[in-house]
Design a protein around this motif. Structure first.
Motif: not given
Length: 229
Positions: A53-59, A101-105, A112-115
């Motif tokens: 869920d998070a990966g899709f939103a970011r990418d 997508l950014l709102g969900w994150l 919004k960027v996962a190191a």
């Protein structure tokens, strides 16, 4: 400039709407009858930072941003109303979806960027037992193209310097490849994501972008061209 402001306003409104809808759903769940334990069990769980869920939103937010950029570029490089109308529709739709997508994150309090996490890594085999035919592995980022379908910096510069029919054909070719990459990502989320609203959004992306792919194929043929090899 008016169209740019409208798209930016729409993107901001989408963020606020996503936060509002998600917030209402959370409050409604908390107010349902039953014991505290029942309410805790019924409450939606926040996706983990490494989740699909998070990966899709970011990418997809990154992927969409480039589609918006390319659409604004071609709008200023051609006077063809058919291409300009398509570009406006894509920019408007994807700016709104990007805002969601950014709102969900933001709602999930996730970065919004996962190191340390590679783009598309959430699609690799192993999530929920699914294998996505090699997606999430094997793609090497290069020249600003971070994910399958994304244009390179060199291609974007070519689009900025082209005009007329050349700009139209290049835009349609780049956006065709871009949509194909986006459709694969959205199908991945439809199979791997767990948040119902996000799964619905992903399925809607597949349908809409497939329709636009068909339209772009016809537009390329009308210009005596085809998709890039």
């Amino acid at each position: 400039m008016k169209r740019v402001r409208r798209v930016r306003w729409a993107a901001g409104s989408a963020v606020a709407l996503a936060l509002l809808v998600a917030g209402v759903a959370t409050v409604a769940s908390a107010r349902e009858g039953g014991s505290g334990a029942d309410r805790a069990a019924a409450a939606p769980r926040t996706p983990a930072v490494e989740s699909a869920d998070a990966g899709f939103a970011r990418d997809m937010a990154v992927h969409h941003q480039q589609a918006v950029e390319m659409s604004f570029i071609v709008r200023d490089r051609t006077k063809d109303e058919e291409v300009r109308r398509l570009a406006y529709d894509i920019a408007n739709t994807q700016a709104n979806q990007r805002g969601m997508l950014l709102g969900w994150l933001d709602l999930w309090e996730l970065p919004k960027v996962a190191a340390g996490q590679e783009p598309m890594g959430w699609m690799a085999a192993g999530h929920a037992g699914h294998s996505m035919k090699g997606m999430g592995t094997g793609y090497r980022a290069h020249d600003g193209s971070l994910m399958p379908g994304m244009a390179t910096r060199t291609e974007l510069n070519r689009l900025r310097s082209a005009s007329g029919r050349a700009a139209e054909v290049l835009y349609l070719r780049l956006m065709t490849a871009h949509h194909k990459g986006g459709v694969d990502m959205a199908r991945g989320c439809a199979g791997l994501c767990t948040v119902p609203a996000e799964k619905r959004l992903a399925r809607g992306m597949v349908e809409a972008q497939q329709s636009e792919l068909d339209a772009m194929a016809q537009m390329l043929a009308a210009r005596g061209a085809g998709p890039r090899s």
